[in-house]
Design a protein around this motif. Sequence first.
Motif, PDB file in Angstrom:
ATOM      1  N   SER A 147       0.834  -1.197   0.000  1.00 35.34           N
ATOM      2  CA  SER A 147       0.000   0.000   0.000  1.00 35.34           C
ATOM      3  C   SER A 147       0.868   1.247   0.000  1.00 35.34           C
ATOM      4  CB  SER A 147      -0.920   0.023   1.224  1.00 35.34           C
ATOM      5  OG  SER A 147      -1.769  -1.110   1.248  1.00 35.34           O
ATOM      6  N   PHE A 148       0.451   2.245  -0.766  1.00 37.76           N
ATOM      7  CA  PHE A 148       1.085   3.559  -0.772  1.00 37.76           C
ATOM      8  C   PHE A 148       0.058   4.580  -0.279  1.00 37.76           C
ATOM      9  CE2 PHE A 148       3.930   2.289  -4.609  1.00 37.76           C
ATOM     10  CZ  PHE A 148       4.781   1.601  -3.753  1.00 37.76           C
ATOM     11  N   ARG A 149       0.392   5.283   0.763  1.00 36.35           N
ATOM     12  CA  ARG A 149      -0.471   6.343   1.293  1.00 36.35           C
ATOM     13  C   ARG A 149       0.264   7.664   1.121  1.00 36.35           C
ATOM     14  NH1 ARG A 149      -0.755   9.068   6.077  1.00 36.35           N
ATOM     15  NH2 ARG A 149      -2.814   9.770   6.783  1.00 36.35           N
ATOM     16  N   TRP A 150      -0.270   8.539   0.305  1.00 37.94           N
ATOM     17  CA  TRP A 150       0.440   9.766  -0.077  1.00 37.94           C
ATOM     18  C   TRP A 150       0.429  10.809   1.032  1.00 37.94           C
ATOM     19  CZ3 TRP A 150       2.879   7.572  -3.531  1.00 37.94           C
ATOM     20  CH2 TRP A 150       2.300   6.828  -4.539  1.00 37.94           C
ATOM     21  N   PHE A 151       1.541  11.560   1.122  1.00 31.01           N
ATOM     22  CA  PHE A 151       1.661  12.695   2.037  1.00 31.01           C
ATOM     23  C   PHE A 151       1.345  13.979   1.271  1.00 31.01           C
ATOM     24  CE2 PHE A 151       5.210  10.211   4.379  1.00 31.01           C
ATOM     25  CZ  PHE A 151       4.267   9.472   5.064  1.00 31.01           C
ATOM     26  N   TRP A 152       0.503  14.807   1.836  1.00 31.89           N
ATOM     27  CA  TRP A 152       0.147  16.031   1.123  1.00 31.89           C
ATOM     28  C   TRP A 152       1.328  16.986   1.014  1.00 31.89           C
ATOM     29  CZ3 TRP A 152       0.381  20.947   3.179  1.00 31.89           C
ATOM     30  CH2 TRP A 152       0.527  21.057   4.569  1.00 31.89           C
ATOM     31  N   THR A 153       2.323  16.819   1.902  1.00 29.55           N
ATOM     32  CA  THR A 153       3.493  17.698   1.855  1.00 29.55           C
ATOM     33  C   THR A 153       4.478  17.332   0.754  1.00 29.55           C
ATOM     34  OG1 THR A 153       4.511  16.276   3.535  1.00 29.55           O
ATOM     35  CG2 THR A 153       3.406  18.278   4.298  1.00 29.55           C
ATOM     36  N   GLY A 154       4.401  16.116   0.204  1.00 26.70           N
ATOM     37  CA  GLY A 154       5.408  15.706  -0.761  1.00 26.70           C
ATOM     38  C   GLY A 154       4.891  15.116  -2.051  1.00 26.70           C
ATOM     39  N   ALA A 155       3.668  14.581  -2.037  1.00 23.65           N
ATOM     40  CA  ALA A 155       3.154  13.901  -3.222  1.00 23.65           C
ATOM     41  C   ALA A 155       2.805  14.885  -4.331  1.00 23.65           C
ATOM     42  CB  ALA A 155       1.915  13.080  -2.855  1.00 23.65           C
ATOM     43  N   SER A 156       3.044  14.457  -5.562  1.00 27.39           N
ATOM     44  CA  SER A 156       2.730  15.286  -6.726  1.00 27.39           C
ATOM     45  C   SER A 156       1.224  15.303  -6.973  1.00 27.39           C
ATOM     46  CB  SER A 156       3.439  14.739  -7.964  1.00 27.39           C
ATOM     47  OG  SER A 156       2.944  13.442  -8.279  1.00 27.39           O
ATOM     48  N   SER A 157       0.774  16.251  -7.785  1.00 27.04           N
ATOM     49  CA  SER A 157      -0.658  16.325  -8.113  1.00 27.04           C
ATOM     50  C   SER A 157      -1.110  15.069  -8.840  1.00 27.04           C
ATOM     51  CB  SER A 157      -0.932  17.567  -8.968  1.00 27.04           C
ATOM     52  OG  SER A 157      -0.186  17.529 -10.175  1.00 27.04           O
ATOM     53  N   ALA A 158      -0.215  14.452  -9.624  1.00 23.82           N
ATOM     54  CA  ALA A 158      -0.572  13.221 -10.340  1.00 23.82           C
ATOM     55  C   ALA A 158      -0.912  12.112  -9.358  1.00 23.82           C
ATOM     56  CB  ALA A 158       0.575  12.797 -11.253  1.00 23.82           C
ATOM     57  N   LYS A 159      -0.171  12.020  -8.266  1.00 24.83           N
ATOM     58  CA  LYS A 159      -0.432  10.974  -7.278  1.00 24.83           C
ATOM     59  C   LYS A 159      -1.687  11.291  -6.467  1.00 24.83           C
ATOM     60  CE  LYS A 159       4.266   9.206  -7.015  1.00 24.83           C
ATOM     61  NZ  LYS A 159       5.456   8.901  -6.202  1.00 24.83           N
ATOM     62  N   TRP A 160      -1.913  12.576  -6.181  1.00 22.24           N
ATOM     63  CA  TRP A 160      -3.137  12.938  -5.475  1.00 22.24           C
ATOM     64  C   TRP A 160      -4.362  12.646  -6.317  1.00 22.24           C
ATOM     65  CZ3 TRP A 160      -4.400  14.007  -0.643  1.00 22.24           C
ATOM     66  CH2 TRP A 160      -3.370  14.278   0.254  1.00 22.24           C
ATOM     67  N   LYS A 183      25.062   6.599  -8.322  1.00 22.45           N
ATOM     68  CA  LYS A 183      25.213   7.643  -9.322  1.00 22.45           C
ATOM     69  C   LYS A 183      24.032   7.583 -10.281  1.00 22.45           C
ATOM     70  CE  LYS A 183      30.270   7.829  -9.267  1.00 22.45           C
ATOM     71  NZ  LYS A 183      31.509   7.699 -10.064  1.00 22.45           N
ATOM     72  N   GLY A 184      23.543   8.747 -10.619  1.00 18.50           N
ATOM     73  CA  GLY A 184      22.438   8.810 -11.560  1.00 18.50           C
ATOM     74  C   GLY A 184      21.089   8.609 -10.913  1.00 18.50           C
ATOM     75  N   GLY A 185      21.055   8.496  -9.564  1.00 15.11           N
ATOM     76  CA  GLY A 185      19.773   8.368  -8.901  1.00 15.11           C
ATOM     77  C   GLY A 185      18.927   9.588  -9.197  1.00 15.11           C
ATOM     78  N   ALA A 186      17.735   9.407  -9.709  1.00 18.12           N
ATOM     79  CA  ALA A 186      16.902  10.529 -10.115  1.00 18.12           C
ATOM     80  C   ALA A 186      15.440  10.193  -9.915  1.00 18.12           C
ATOM     81  CB  ALA A 186      17.161  10.887 -11.575  1.00 18.12           C
ATOM     82  N   GLY A 187      14.988  10.269  -8.675  1.00 18.41           N
ATOM     83  CA  GLY A 187      13.595   9.993  -8.401  1.00 18.41           C
ATOM     84  C   GLY A 187      12.669  11.127  -8.772  1.00 18.41           C
ATOM     85  N   GLY A 188      13.210  12.327  -8.954  1.00 15.41           N
ATOM     86  CA  GLY A 188      12.398  13.432  -9.395  1.00 15.41           C
ATOM     87  C   GLY A 188      11.838  14.296  -8.283  1.00 15.41           C
ATOM     88  N   SER A 189      12.278  14.113  -7.035  1.00 12.61           N
ATOM     89  CA  SER A 189      11.781  14.939  -5.951  1.00 12.61           C
ATOM     90  C   SER A 189      12.223  16.378  -6.150  1.00 12.61           C
ATOM     91  CB  SER A 189      12.303  14.423  -4.605  1.00 12.61           C
ATOM     92  OG  SER A 189      12.076  15.379  -3.601  1.00 12.61           O
ATOM     93  N   PRO A 190      11.320  17.331  -6.109  1.00 10.62           N
ATOM     94  CA  PRO A 190      11.697  18.720  -6.341  1.00 10.62           C
ATOM     95  C   PRO A 190      12.457  19.360  -5.198  1.00 10.62           C
ATOM     96  CG  PRO A 190       9.386  18.580  -5.761  1.00 10.62           C
ATOM     97  CD  PRO A 190       9.892  17.162  -5.917  1.00 10.62           C
ATOM     98  N   LYS A 191      12.382  18.764  -3.991  1.00 12.40           N
ATOM     99  CA  LYS A 191      13.015  19.378  -2.834  1.00 12.40           C
ATOM    100  C   LYS A 191      14.275  18.642  -2.395  1.00 12.40           C
ATOM    101  CE  LYS A 191       8.719  21.334  -1.050  1.00 12.40           C
ATOM    102  NZ  LYS A 191       7.827  21.448   0.110  1.00 12.40           N
ATOM    103  N   GLN A 192      14.708  17.685  -3.173  1.00  8.94           N
ATOM    104  CA  GLN A 192      15.904  16.935  -2.837  1.00  8.94           C
ATOM    105  C   GLN A 192      16.854  16.940  -4.027  1.00  8.94           C
ATOM    106  OE1 GLN A 192      13.310  13.483  -1.575  1.00  8.94           O
ATOM    107  NE2 GLN A 192      15.055  13.196  -0.226  1.00  8.94           N
ATOM    108  N   GLY A 193      18.107  16.682  -3.755  1.00  4.72           N
ATOM    109  CA  GLY A 193      19.056  16.558  -4.837  1.00  4.72           C
ATOM    110  C   GLY A 193      18.971  15.145  -5.379  1.00  4.72           C
ATOM    111  N   ARG A 194      19.968  14.329  -5.112  1.00  2.59           N
ATOM    112  CA  ARG A 194      19.944  12.942  -5.557  1.00  2.59           C
ATOM    113  C   ARG A 194      18.888  12.171  -4.782  1.00  2.59           C
ATOM    114  NH1 ARG A 194      25.518  10.009  -4.945  1.00  2.59           N
ATOM    115  NH2 ARG A 194      26.104  11.688  -6.343  1.00  2.59           N
ATOM    116  N   SER A 195      18.066  11.421  -5.457  1.00  2.00           N
ATOM    117  CA  SER A 195      17.009  10.676  -4.791  1.00  2.00           C
ATOM    118  C   SER A 195      16.849   9.309  -5.435  1.00  2.00           C
ATOM    119  CB  SER A 195      15.684  11.447  -4.833  1.00  2.00           C
ATOM    120  OG  SER A 195      15.308  11.722  -6.166  1.00  2.00           O
TER     121      SER A 195
END
Length: 338
Positions: A147-160, A183-195
């Motif tokens: 199960s994935f339960r989204w956090f309103w502080t971090g989840a994208s609008s697509a996930k909401w 190297k090359g980790g890129a989860g796409g988090s806007p508030k983090q660097g490497r993810s």
Amino acid sequence: MGDVLAGFQTVWEFDTDSVLIRFERGIRTPKLLQALGERRIPYEALSAVEVTPGKRGTIVLRAVPRPGADPLMDAADGQLKDGGDPYRLVLPAERGSLAEYYAEEIRAALGPAAASAADSYLVAAPTPPLSFKAYDGKASFDGKAVSFRWFWTGASSAKWKAGDQRFRIDELSGVEWRSPESKGGAGGSPKQGRSGYLRLLEHGAEGGRGGADGSANGMGGARTGAGAGSGSSGSAGAGSAGTVTRPDHDPAAVVFGLGYGLVHESLPFAAAVLEAVRSSTAAPSAGRARSAARPGAPGRRDPADIADRIRHLGELHTAGLLTDDEFSSKKAELLAEL
């Protein structure tokens, strides 16, 4: 053999058919090894054993697992740093002869199948229930479903828009785990660097899912629908081509990085899911439909949580990211869960 060989932060206890690897707790022991605690490795799960020079007057005794024998190493797909490798025993250099002796003993215990991939997992993964907090949501695994339960502080609008997700094990073909330390980790988090990220792969998709850096790890194919990627399926490391969905936009993935879902939390979780997927004998369900959270699902939600989600939906609506119909429909779904 019945012997014990103690190294730095790790102790190997040899038995006739396996080696019990115990990891000490302490500030110098990597968190992943502390989280694992101990692991029993059957000799039939190994393909080889090596003795190599280490750093600063040390020598390294390392067992090499067979592909497909250990869900943890399959999920890691070569991304672990040396210090976090659970198959390494670091010893003082003066114990090199002893390391060679035990290496020969293990080699003598390897069977004829050592050179081939294992047909089933021979090393146990961590036991569910398991959970960890990622950057954009909380991932939970009860042994039957993820199960994935989204956090309103971090989840994208697509996930909401997609809502909280639930995936039965028999709907999945594998997992894709990307370390935030690689190297090359890129989860796409806007508030983090490497993810990094953990992505679930579903049955019934064409080809494998490509990672954010163009790789595909884990087993099986990718999910279809919004945000599906393309590429080659396989047990590890298959390349991909074409459009790839960013994990922070994919409802089948959670994103993590520094401070959120670190390796010692997310990797054992991925290994447990992978083991469950591989051992599942359930017949494929018609269409492999994903079990997203819906009104009428068992259990009642926290009213405060529902209120927060409706408030966040209102913000997305005001920003123009949700249409009037989408906002009304999703609000009605959330209210129905009270």
